[in-house]
Design a protein around this motif. Structure first.
Motif, short mmCIF file in Angstrom:
data_model
loop_
_atom_site.label_atom_id
_atom_site.label_comp_id
_atom_site.label_asym_id
_atom_site.label_seq_id
_atom_site.Cartn_x
_atom_site.Cartn_y
_atom_site.Cartn_z
N ASP A 128 2.60 -8.44 -2.18
CA ASP A 128 1.41 -7.66 -2.50
C ASP A 128 0.21 -8.59 -2.59
O ASP A 128 0.09 -9.38 -3.53
CB ASP A 128 1.63 -6.93 -3.84
CG ASP A 128 0.50 -5.99 -4.21
OD1 ASP A 128 -0.60 -6.15 -3.64
OD2 ASP A 128 0.71 -5.12 -5.05
N GLY A 170 0.83 -1.19 0.00
CA GLY A 170 0.00 0.00 0.00
C GLY A 170 0.87 1.25 0.00
O GLY A 170 2.08 1.17 -0.29
N LYS A 180 -3.42 4.62 -5.85
CA LYS A 180 -3.00 3.56 -6.77
C LYS A 180 -1.80 4.01 -7.59
O LYS A 180 -0.82 3.28 -7.77
CB LYS A 180 -4.15 3.16 -7.69
CG LYS A 180 -5.37 2.64 -6.96
CD LYS A 180 -6.54 2.44 -7.91
CE LYS A 180 -7.80 2.04 -7.18
NZ LYS A 180 -8.96 1.91 -8.09
N THR A 208 -8.92 -6.76 0.57
CA THR A 208 -9.39 -5.39 0.36
C THR A 208 -8.47 -4.43 1.09
O THR A 208 -7.74 -4.81 1.99
CB THR A 208 -10.82 -5.22 0.89
OG1 THR A 208 -10.83 -5.58 2.29
CG2 THR A 208 -11.79 -6.11 0.14
N SER A 209 -8.48 -3.16 0.69
CA SER A 209 -7.58 -2.19 1.29
C SER A 209 -8.27 -0.84 1.45
O SER A 209 -9.10 -0.46 0.63
CB SER A 209 -6.33 -2.00 0.42
OG SER A 209 -5.63 -3.22 0.25
N SER A 250 -0.13 -13.77 -0.97
CA SER A 250 -0.76 -13.42 0.30
C SER A 250 0.05 -14.02 1.44
O SER A 250 0.22 -15.25 1.50
CB SER A 250 -2.20 -13.95 0.36
OG SER A 250 -2.99 -13.34 -0.64
N ARG A 303 -2.98 -7.73 -2.99
CA ARG A 303 -4.15 -6.95 -3.39
C ARG A 303 -5.20 -7.76 -4.15
O ARG A 303 -6.37 -7.40 -4.17
CB ARG A 303 -3.74 -5.74 -4.21
CG ARG A 303 -3.31 -6.05 -5.61
CD ARG A 303 -2.98 -4.79 -6.39
NE ARG A 303 -1.78 -4.16 -5.87
CZ ARG A 303 -1.32 -3.01 -6.32
NH1 ARG A 303 -1.96 -2.37 -7.27
NH2 ARG A 303 -0.21 -2.48 -5.83
N ASP A 304 -4.80 -8.87 -4.77
CA ASP A 304 -5.78 -9.67 -5.51
C ASP A 304 -6.72 -10.44 -4.59
O ASP A 304 -7.78 -10.88 -5.00
CB ASP A 304 -5.06 -10.66 -6.44
CG ASP A 304 -4.59 -9.98 -7.71
OD1 ASP A 304 -4.82 -8.77 -7.85
OD2 ASP A 304 -3.98 -10.66 -8.57
N ASN A 355 -7.81 1.64 -1.50
CA ASN A 355 -8.31 1.28 -2.83
C ASN A 355 -9.37 2.27 -3.29
O ASN A 355 -10.56 2.00 -3.28
CB ASN A 355 -8.87 -0.15 -2.79
CG ASN A 355 -9.23 -0.64 -4.18
OD1 ASN A 355 -8.75 -0.12 -5.19
ND2 ASN A 355 -10.07 -1.66 -4.24
#
Length: 427
Positions: A96, A75, A210, A102-103, A274, A98-99, A106
């Protein structure tokens, strides 16, 4: 662009007479040099991102890689940590997720302004350092992520006075608006109580999180001094200064896992994985275990996963700050410090759609706003629910919480690309 404009009818005569082009002005030359630098940076960034593309997929990265530092989380904070680590000369791997996660970042816009609502000089100093560093980061990465539109803080005098005092001490230019009428005169699209005052500055604005992360990653990748990314599965040779006579360890198409691991050793990577735990046996280097079966080994692991840090630390056994009894046995846990002290803070984001005409005309020059919508006698002070706070950190947190409960951030219209929310302009 430096030649005078000519119509097609006049152009043949001009060629026949062969006029001497006018000498470029200093301003023109400066613009050309600036444009050339930006093009060069953009091309370099494009090459770096293309070279790194294969490293982003777990199946194209060896199961085990070794680095000086592993950063969990890509992030705004994690990407910044990785960039500074790389700038210091260390190799870094960013995990990362992100897939699959959630953040909070975002989104298309997040406020950045010099003023700190609680009047804390440390945060104000960090705000200013960030604002001052944005231009260089944008120029180096070729990615623009900051929109400078100014910022406004509006509320009761008790709520605004202390932050304004800090701005004065820091030498930040700002305008004081003495009442609601003055605020509405300067910002006619706002409607505020007559009893409100405000301070406005030209330094603030908002970032696209982003794109800021993208800029951080690009610079981090470009910092790998002469050590370009190796793409597993092709014949591209790794260029470095080690083991020059051994082609097997320098080729991305090496046959064994050991050679593949070496090909990625001490490289700056961003891996789409992850993290599930941080492992470390006594006397051994820690490593981050990922859900995809990866092991990212490092001398140092940095947790920058936002709301997921506490859970990850707990699973990894990193939250127990202990006290010892008379017989040196662990008798209690101290949750006031370290990872165990992290408190999650919820936020609600409301997107109010405006028309394209409103966004590009009436609200075109709107600043970011910190607005006190529910004045309280506790403005800038602890609320009753946190009256038990005894340490400076607890007091700061509770003061921040009280101010957050009575105020909102408002950003100017930002164009969202869709599909969620639908394409359009939103405040």
């Amino acid at each position: 662009a430096l030649l005078p404009a000519m119509s097609s009818r006049v152009l043949p005569r001009a060629r026949a007479s062969a006029p001497v082009p006018p000498t470029p002005s200093t301003r023109d030359l400066r613009l050309l040099r600036t444009h050339a630098r930006r093009v060069a940076v953009a091309r370099r960034a494009s090459r770096v991102m293309s070279a790194c593309a294969a490293s982003l997929s777990p199946h194209q990265v060896p199961t085990t890689t070794t680095h000086d530092v592993v950063v969990v989380g890509n992030g705004p904070i994690g990407s910044a940590v990785a960039r500074h680590v790389a700038a210091a000369g260390a190799s870094v791997c960013v995990i990362d997720g992100r897939d699959s996660l959630t953040s909070a970042w975002n989104d298309e816009g997040r406020i950045v302004r010099p003023l700190d609502a609680e009047g804390r000089s440390c945060w104000q100093s960090w705000n200013l350092e960030s604002l001052e560093g944005f231009p260089a980061l944008q120029a180096e990465s070729g990615v623009e992520f900051f929109t400078k539109c100014g910022s406004l803080a509006c509320g009761t005098e008790a709520w605004v006075a202390n932050p304004a005092k800090r701005l004065t001490e820091a030498g930040v230019d700002f305008t004081w608006h003495e009442n609601g009428t003055a605020v509405e005169k300067r910002f006619p699209y706002l409607s505020v109580p007559q009893t409100h005052v405000a301070v406005s500055d030209a330094a603030g604005g908002f970032v696209n999180p982003k794109r800021m992360i993208q800029a951080q990653n690009i610079v981090m990748m470009m910092t790998a001094a002469g050590n370009e990314m190796t793409r597993v599965g092709d014949d591209e040779t790794r260029r470095d200064n080690s083991d020059e006579g051994n082609d097997d360890t320098r080729r991305g198409n090496s046959n064994g896992p050991f050679e593949k691991e070496n090909a990625f050793a001490n490289k700056n990577l961003v891996v789409l994985e992850s993290a599930v735990a941080v492992r470390a046996a006594n006397g051994e280097s820690p490593f981050v275990e990922t859900a995809e079966g990866g092991a990212r080994v490092a001398k140092l692991v940095v947790l920058a996963g936002g709301a997921y840090i506490k859970a990850l630390a707990k699973v990894s056994g990193l939250t127990a700050t202990t006290k010892s009894g008379s017989n040196n046995q662990q008798v209690s846990l101290d949750a006031s410090v370290g990872v165990a002290s992290i408190r999650l803070s919820r936020r609600t984001v409301l997107l109010a759609e405006v028309t394209s005409n409103e966004a590009t005309s009436t609200l075109k020059h709107m600043p970011t706003v910190k607005y006190q919508w529910a004045p309280s006698e506790n403005s800038g002070c602890d609320d009753q629910s946190n009256s038990s706070a005894t340490t400076p950190a607890q007091t700061s947190t509770s003061t921040h919480g009280a101010n957050e409960q009575m105020s909102v951030y408002v950003l100017p219209p930002i164009r969202y690309p869709g599909p969620d929310p639908p394409q359009g302009w939103y405040v």
